[in-house]
Design a protein around this motif. Sequence first.
Motif, PDB file in Angstrom:
ATOM      1  N   GLU A  18       0.829  -1.212   0.000  1.00 19.33           N
ATOM      2  CA  GLU A  18       0.000   0.000   0.000  1.00 19.33           C
ATOM      3  C   GLU A  18       0.864   1.263   0.000  1.00 19.33           C
ATOM      4  O   GLU A  18       0.574   2.220  -0.717  1.00 19.33           O
ATOM      5  CB  GLU A  18      -0.950   0.002   1.194  1.00 19.33           C
ATOM      6  CG  GLU A  18      -2.034  -1.045   1.105  1.00 19.33           C
ATOM      7  CD  GLU A  18      -2.809  -1.229   2.388  1.00 19.33           C
ATOM      8  OE1 GLU A  18      -4.002  -1.559   2.303  1.00 19.33           O
ATOM      9  OE2 GLU A  18      -2.233  -1.063   3.491  1.00 19.33           O
ATOM     10  N   SER A  21       2.496   1.672  -3.419  1.00 20.30           N
ATOM     11  CA  SER A  21       1.544   2.205  -4.399  1.00 20.30           C
ATOM     12  C   SER A  21       1.370   3.712  -4.230  1.00 20.30           C
ATOM     13  O   SER A  21       1.352   4.457  -5.217  1.00 20.30           O
ATOM     14  CB  SER A  21       0.203   1.490  -4.251  1.00 20.30           C
ATOM     15  OG  SER A  21      -0.743   2.017  -5.135  1.00 20.30           O
ATOM     16  N   LYS A  27       7.354  -2.491  -3.870  1.00 16.32           N
ATOM     17  CA  LYS A  27       7.295  -2.956  -2.489  1.00 16.32           C
ATOM     18  C   LYS A  27       8.705  -3.180  -1.951  1.00 16.32           C
ATOM     19  O   LYS A  27       8.999  -2.889  -0.792  1.00 16.32           O
ATOM     20  CB  LYS A  27       6.477  -4.255  -2.433  1.00 16.32           C
ATOM     21  CG  LYS A  27       6.336  -4.845  -1.063  1.00 16.32           C
ATOM     22  CD  LYS A  27       5.571  -6.150  -1.114  1.00 16.32           C
ATOM     23  CE  LYS A  27       5.815  -6.903   0.158  1.00 16.32           C
ATOM     24  NZ  LYS A  27       5.752  -8.341   0.003  1.00 16.32           N
TER      25      LYS A  27
END
Length: 70
Positions: A18, A21, A27
């Motif tokens: 998250e 993003s 990541k």
Amino acid sequence: MSESLRDLRLQNKMTCAEVASALGVTKNAVTNYESGVRNISLEQVVKLATLFDCTEREIIDAALNSRSAR
């Protein structure tokens, strides 16, 4: 105890994916920021401060704490 980038992420109940993003990075990049392997850019500091609703100084301190925990 001083907070790390990981602590801030967990306090905000977010996953690495998250955060990645929201920052427009992978990541793996977030994991590297958290572990102190990779330096965080000023642009990312500003984005994280907005994302975590804190000051840029808190993000910088957390990044430094992440590096010193290495």
